[in-house]
Write an enzyme that holds these catalytic residues in place. Structure first.
Site, PDB file in Angstrom:
ATOM      1  NE  ARG A 105      22.762 -65.110  48.864  1.00  0.00           N
ATOM      2  CZ  ARG A 105      22.946 -63.600  49.072  1.00  0.00           C
ATOM      3  NH1 ARG A 105      22.422 -62.381  50.025  1.00  0.00           N
ATOM      4  NH2 ARG A 105      23.145 -63.023  48.106  1.00  0.00           N
ATOM      5  CG  HIS A 109      27.311 -65.389  50.794  1.00  0.00           C
ATOM      6  ND1 HIS A 109      27.285 -64.368  50.522  1.00  0.00           N
ATOM      7  CD2 HIS A 109      27.388 -65.655  50.946  1.00  0.00           C
ATOM      8  CE1 HIS A 109      26.400 -64.360  49.384  1.00  0.00           C
ATOM      9  NE2 HIS A 109      26.443 -65.460  49.094  1.00  0.00           N
ATOM     10  CG  ASN A 139      28.433 -60.780  51.061  1.00  0.00           C
ATOM     11  OD1 ASN A 139      27.973 -61.532  50.775  1.00  0.00           O
ATOM     12  ND2 ASN A 139      29.711 -61.027  51.563  1.00  0.00           N
ATOM     13  CG  HIS A 239      19.363 -70.211  44.836  1.00  0.00           C
ATOM     14  ND1 HIS A 239      19.230 -69.875  43.516  1.00  0.00           N
ATOM     15  CD2 HIS A 239      19.471 -69.397  45.850  1.00  0.00           C
ATOM     16  CE1 HIS A 239      20.646 -69.170  44.246  1.00  0.00           C
ATOM     17  NE2 HIS A 239      20.869 -69.054  45.398  1.00  0.00           N
TER      18      HIS A 239
HETATM   19  C1  HEM Z   1      25.618 -71.471  42.254  1.00  0.00           C
HETATM   20  C2  HEM Z   1      25.750 -70.464  43.394  1.00  0.00           C
HETATM   21  C3  HEM Z   1      24.539 -68.896  43.123  1.00  0.00           C
HETATM   22  C4  HEM Z   1      24.512 -68.198  43.418  1.00  0.00           C
HETATM   23  C5  HEM Z   1      24.594 -67.446  42.100  1.00  0.00           C
HETATM   24  C6  HEM Z   1      23.253 -67.091  43.966  1.00  0.00           C
HETATM   25  C7  HEM Z   1      23.105 -66.181  44.051  1.00  0.00           C
HETATM   26  C8  HEM Z   1      22.387 -65.499  44.649  1.00  0.00           C
HETATM   27  C9  HEM Z   1      21.769 -64.325  44.457  1.00  0.00           C
HETATM   28  C10 HEM Z   1      22.470 -62.763  43.444  1.00  0.00           C
HETATM   29  C11 HEM Z   1      20.872 -64.126  45.993  1.00  0.00           C
HETATM   30  C12 HEM Z   1      19.587 -62.228  45.624  1.00  0.00           C
HETATM   31  C13 HEM Z   1      21.061 -62.247  46.364  1.00  0.00           C
HETATM   32  C14 HEM Z   1      19.687 -60.529  46.780  1.00  0.00           C
HETATM   33  O1  HEM Z   1      18.930 -60.460  45.767  1.00  0.00           O
HETATM   34  O2  HEM Z   1      20.198 -59.272  48.012  1.00  0.00           O
HETATM   35  C15 HEM Z   1      20.533 -65.558  46.942  1.00  0.00           C
HETATM   36  C16 HEM Z   1      19.558 -65.205  47.795  1.00  0.00           C
HETATM   37  C17 HEM Z   1      19.713 -66.431  47.697  1.00  0.00           C
HETATM   38  N1  HEM Z   1      20.685 -67.073  47.760  1.00  0.00           N
HETATM   39 FE1  HEM Z   1      22.113 -67.805  46.324  1.00  0.00          FE
HETATM   40  N2  HEM Z   1      23.595 -68.507  45.030  1.00  0.00           N
HETATM   41  C18 HEM Z   1      24.259 -69.617  45.174  1.00  0.00           C
HETATM   42  C19 HEM Z   1      24.346 -70.611  45.345  1.00  0.00           C
HETATM   43  C20 HEM Z   1      23.431 -70.414  46.396  1.00  0.00           C
HETATM   44  C21 HEM Z   1      23.850 -71.689  47.511  1.00  0.00           C
HETATM   45  C22 HEM Z   1      25.361 -72.639  47.709  1.00  0.00           C
HETATM   46  C23 HEM Z   1      23.624 -71.292  48.707  1.00  0.00           C
HETATM   47  C24 HEM Z   1      22.653 -72.133  50.558  1.00  0.00           C
HETATM   48  C25 HEM Z   1      23.058 -73.753  50.416  1.00  0.00           C
HETATM   49  C26 HEM Z   1      22.457 -70.031  48.731  1.00  0.00           C
HETATM   50  C27 HEM Z   1      21.738 -69.698  49.340  1.00  0.00           C
HETATM   51  C28 HEM Z   1      20.730 -68.597  49.064  1.00  0.00           C
HETATM   52  C29 HEM Z   1      19.586 -68.089  49.690  1.00  0.00           C
HETATM   53  C30 HEM Z   1      19.098 -68.677  51.442  1.00  0.00           C
HETATM   54  C31 HEM Z   1      19.132 -66.834  49.268  1.00  0.00           C
HETATM   55  C32 HEM Z   1      17.650 -66.034  49.719  1.00  0.00           C
HETATM   56  C33 HEM Z   1      18.239 -65.011  50.983  1.00  0.00           C
HETATM   57  C34 HEM Z   1      17.314 -64.079  51.784  1.00  0.00           C
HETATM   58  O3  HEM Z   1      16.508 -64.101  51.275  1.00  0.00           O
HETATM   59  O4  HEM Z   1      18.135 -63.406  52.523  1.00  0.00           O
HETATM   60  N3  HEM Z   1      22.405 -69.690  47.469  1.00  0.00           N
HETATM   61  N4  HEM Z   1      21.234 -65.932  45.613  1.00  0.00           N
END
Ligand code: HEM
Ligand SMILES: *[C@@H]1O[C@H](CO)[C@@H](O)[C@H](O)[C@H]1NC(C)=O
Ligand SMILES: *[C@@H]1O[C@H](CO)[C@@H](O)[C@H](O)[C@H]1NC(C)=O
Ligand SMILES: *[C@@H]1O[C@H](CO)[C@@H](O)[C@H](O)[C@H]1NC(C)=O
Length: 361
Positions: A105, A109, A139, A239
């Site tokens: 992630r 970002h 973030n 995700h």
């Molecule tokens: C398509 C639009 C996307 C949205 C709206 C989105 C939104 C989010 C949100 C809201 C979270 C949770 C954050 C929290 O609760 O603090 C999250 C987690 C995550 N996202 Fe996305 N995301 C998107 C695309 C992506 C992409 C492109 C990637 C990587 C290629 C990604 C990888 C991740 C990962 C791995 C997590 C878990 C992080 C952790 O456990 O530390 N996301 N995302």
């Protein structure tokens, strides 16, 4: 005529009006649960390029190369760089798989805001700004894995000082986390050669799509970075690992599979900050399960669920059903994401940082 003129005056006044992102609440719409979204309200600056009729060009990645640190005769010779990153990521993921999700992630970002230039790591900048990307709504209290980057950087600086950028370390770490979390099925060919930026602003993180975004907004935010709708669908598959806080999905329990929703309700127990696994089936494996979850209504965010739209459902089905298809697409899309807005040695205000959290003096 008079009404036309009046309308024109209103429009002109609106277009000439104050900067787009006063009302943080408006421009962070995808991150806040608001009733409506009007792209025009956030259309100045980078978002303009994201509107569907103004697609960005696919990032060229000119200046990047595979094995960038392996050429003995170049100024960037540091043959152990990628080995060091891989070791740091292997140890971190073995101890705690969630960190691997954090690293993937972090790369996303970083690349979506000011390009892949490690601006996401800064706590202070060239203009002495401390309200950096890390403080931005998407973030803050959310990104993780910084200590893995710092450990790799320290080891690399000890081996070959001043050669390897933090931006490349972030990119290699995302590649390696993908490798380990996929049980070695995902092998991204990630080039190197990015330089580090010297500025970072919290307010620019509004370029990241949010969990409440609809499919048009998702497509627009990816298009603004030169990525296609198919790449958006492909990258959303990340995700299938990591976690999310209840505040981002507790408004849509009623739209989810009832048993899934019931489990989440219990886990969240009314607490916005509780963190739950994103993929209930294989929470620690980077696999295509996400797409089955979209079909089964077992995904958390609006931005996940809307991939069932007519525009994207064909790809969701294909990714869910065809073995290996998503993995190959994910490899290419991650490589492409790593080319967004890169800086090279020729760029003004680009450098190889000594410490990833601050610019060189
Ligand atoms: C398509 C639009 C996307 C949205 C709206 C989105 C939104 C989010 C949100 C809201 C979270 C949770 C954050 C929290 O609760 O603090 C999250 C987690 C995550 N996202 Fe996305 N995301 C998107 C695309 C992506 C992409 C492109 C990637 C990587 C290629 C990604 C990888 C991740 C990962 C791995 C997590 C878990 C992080 C952790 O456990 O530390 N996301 N995302
Ligand atoms: C973002 O913040 C910086 C300083 O923190 C400011 O100079 C800039 O005008 C802001 N940009 C927008 C679009 O509000
Ligand atoms: C930032 O702070 C340093 C030291 O505190 C100072 O030398 C420099 O001029 C400042 N830069 C700007 C752009 O304010
Ligand atoms: C997509 O899923 C949502 C709920 O998650 C549902 O309300 C909507 O009707 C579905 N749309 C399509 C086109 O199936």
């Amino acid at each position: 005529m008079a009404t036309n003129l009046a309308a024109l005056v209103v429009l002109a006044a609106f277009l000439a009006g104050p900067a787009a992102c006063e009302g943080a609440s408006i421009c962070f719409n995808g991150w806040l649960r608001l009733p409506t979204y009007n792209p025009w309200l956030c259309s100045r600056g980078s978002r303009t390029r994201g509107l569907p009729w103004q697609r960005g060009r696919s990032p060229s990645g000119l200046g990047l190369g595979h094995g960038y640190y392996d050429n003995r005769w170049s100024r960037s010779y540091c043959p152990r760089a990628e080995v060091i990153v891989r070791g740091a990521v292997r140890d971190a993921v073995a101890a705690y798989p969630g960190i691997g999700a954090g690293l993937i992630r972090l790369f996303f970002h970083d690349c979506f805001v000011r390009g892949c230039d490690a601006s996401v790591l800064l706590t202070t900048t060239n203009s002495n700004n401390s309200d950096t990307e890390r403080e931005g709504l998407p973030n803050k209290n959310s990104l993780r894995g910084f200590e893995v980057i710092d450990a790799a950087k320290a080891a690399i600086e000890a081996a070959c000082p001043g050669k390897v950028s933090c931006a490349d370390i972030v990119a290699f770490a995302a590649r390696d986390a993908s490798y380990f979390l996929s049980n070695r099925r995902i092998n991204i060919r990630m080039p190197g050669g990015r330089y580090d930026g010297r500025e970072s602003f919290a307010n620019e993180t509004d370029q990241l799509p949010g969990p409440f975004s609809n499919v048009a907004e998702l497509q627009a935010s990816f298009a603004a970075k030169g990525l296609t709708s198919d790449e958006m669908v492909t990258l959303s598959g990340a995700h299938t690992i990591g976690g999310a806080r209840c505040m981002f999905f507790s408004s849509r329990f009623s739209e989810m599979d009832p048993a899934f929703a019931a489990k989440l309700r219990t886990q969240c127990n009314g607490n916005d900050d509780t963190n739950v696994n994103q993929d209930d089936v294989t929470p620690y494996v980077l696999d295509k399960q996400y797409y089955r979850n979209v079909i089964d209504r077992k995904v958390l965010f609006t931005s996940d669920a809307v991939l069932n739209s007519t525009d994207t459902m064909t790809q969701v089905r294909e990714n869910a059903n065809r073995a290996g298809a998503w993995e190959r697409k994910f490899e290419r899309a991650m490589e492409n994401m790593g080319k967004i807005g890169i800086k090279t040695r020729a760029d003004q205000g680009a450098e190889i940082r000594k410490v990833c959290s601050r610019v060189n003096n």
